[in-house]
Scaffold this active site. Structure first.
Site, PDB file in Angstrom:
ATOM      1  N   TYR A 190       0.837  -1.204   0.000  1.00  0.00           N
ATOM      2  CA  TYR A 190       0.000   0.000   0.000  1.00  0.00           C
ATOM      3  C   TYR A 190       0.870   1.250   0.000  1.00  0.00           C
ATOM      4  CZ  TYR A 190      -3.236   3.557   1.796  1.00  0.00           C
ATOM      5  OH  TYR A 190      -3.975   4.707   1.965  1.00  0.00           O
ATOM      6  N   GLU A 231     -11.311   5.996   5.528  1.00  0.00           N
ATOM      7  CA  GLU A 231     -10.665   6.739   6.615  1.00  0.00           C
ATOM      8  C   GLU A 231     -11.614   6.882   7.800  1.00  0.00           C
ATOM      9  OE1 GLU A 231      -7.637   7.521   6.932  1.00  0.00           O
ATOM     10  OE2 GLU A 231      -6.805   7.416   4.905  1.00  0.00           O
ATOM     11  N   TRP A 281      -4.900   0.848  10.385  1.00  0.00           N
ATOM     12  CA  TRP A 281      -5.120   0.899   8.947  1.00  0.00           C
ATOM     13  C   TRP A 281      -4.967  -0.487   8.325  1.00  0.00           C
ATOM     14  CZ3 TRP A 281      -7.811   3.462   5.836  1.00  0.00           C
ATOM     15  CH2 TRP A 281      -7.586   3.446   4.453  1.00  0.00           C
TER      16      TRP A 281
END
Length: 217
Positions: free
Chosen positions: A47, A69, A77
Site C-alpha cells: 500500500y 478513513e 489501517w
C-alpha cells in the site's frame, strides 16, 4: 496511515537494515527506505509503495478513501486494508449513486456482514456521505472540493514525530464538509485523507516515496 498504537508496536520490531532509529526509516532487503509502519507487513508495504500519497482526483476514488478513513477511526489501517475487498463488495464498489440509494434494510444488511467493520454510526455516515457527494456535484464535485483545500506548502518531516496529525487546511475542510452534510469528517480524519490522496506529502525525507506524487516538487 496506521494509528499510533500500530506505530508504537512497529517501532519495537526487529529492523531489516541499517537505519538509524531517530529517522524512523527502515532500509528493506530491496534497499529502499520506508517508515517503520510500512516496513514489516507485506500488505502495508505494498500500500505504501504503490498507493499511499499518489493523487486521487476522481469522485468515486475520493469517496472510497473518505469512507475508509472514517471506518479506520479507532482502528489500525492494516485492519481496514485487509477488509477493503469486502468493503468494496458491501458498498457497491463505492459508487456514490448506488450507496446514496441505500435504505434501512441495507444498513441492517451491512450490520450483519461480519467481513466489514460493523459500526452503525460509520455505516450510516457512509450512506449520508454518498448522498452529500451526489449533492455536491452541483458545485463541482467532491474531488474538486476536497482538492481546493490543498495548502501552499507540504510538511517535510524527517522523523515520525514531525508528521502532523492535522493542519489548518484539514480543519477548514472538515468544517466545510460538515456544512455540506458530511459526517465522520473530523480534522484528523481529513488530514489522513489529504495524505492518502496526495494533497499533502508526509513521506519522511529520505523515504524512497518522498516527492513521487508529482504534486510537490
Amino acid at each position: 496511515m496506521p494509528d499510533a498504537t500500530e506505530q508504537d508496536a512497529a517501532d519495537g520490531a526487529l529492523r531489516t537494515g541499517p537505519a538509524p532509529a531517530e529517522t524512523g526509516l527502515v532500509i528493506g532487503e530491496d534497499g529502499l527506505a520506508r517508515p517503520v509502519w510500512a516496513s514489516r507487513d507485506p500488505l502495508l508495504r505494498e500500500y505504501y509503495d504503490a498507493e499511499w500519497g499518489l493523487p486521487v482526483r476522481d469522485e468515486q476514488g475520493v469517496y472510497e478513501r473518505l469512507t475508509l478513513e472514517a471506518f479506520q477511526s479507532g482502528l489500525s489501517w492494516a485492519t481496514i486494508l485487509r477488509k477493503r475487498p469486502a468493503f468494496r463488495e458491501a458498498f457497491a464498489g463505492f459508487d456514490p449513486d448506488a450507496v446514496a440509494a441505500f435504505g434501512d434494510d441495507d444498513v441492517e444488511r451491512l450490520m450483519q456482514d461480519e467481513r466489514i467493520v460493523r459500526n452503525r454510526r460509520k455505516i450510516e455516515a457512509a450512506v449520508a456521505n454518498a448522498r452529500a457527494t451526489v449533492a455536491l456535484r452541483a458545485d463541482g464535485g467532491l474531488a474538486e472540493f476536497v482538492w481546493s483545500f490543498r495548502p501552499e506548502a507540504t510538511p517535510e518531516p524527517t522523523t515520525w514525530l514531525e508528521v502532523p496529525s492535522r493542519s489548518e487546511e484539514s480543519v477548514a475542510l472538515s468544517k466545510a464538509l460538515k456544512k455540506r452534510g458530511f459526517t465522520f469528517v473530523g480534522p484528523t480524519t481529513m488530514f489522513a485523507l489529504m495524505e492518502a490522496i496526495g494533497i499533502v506529502d508526509t513521506h519522511l525525507v529520505g523515504s524512497h516515496r518522498r516527492g513521487t506524487s508529482g504534486v510537490w516538487a
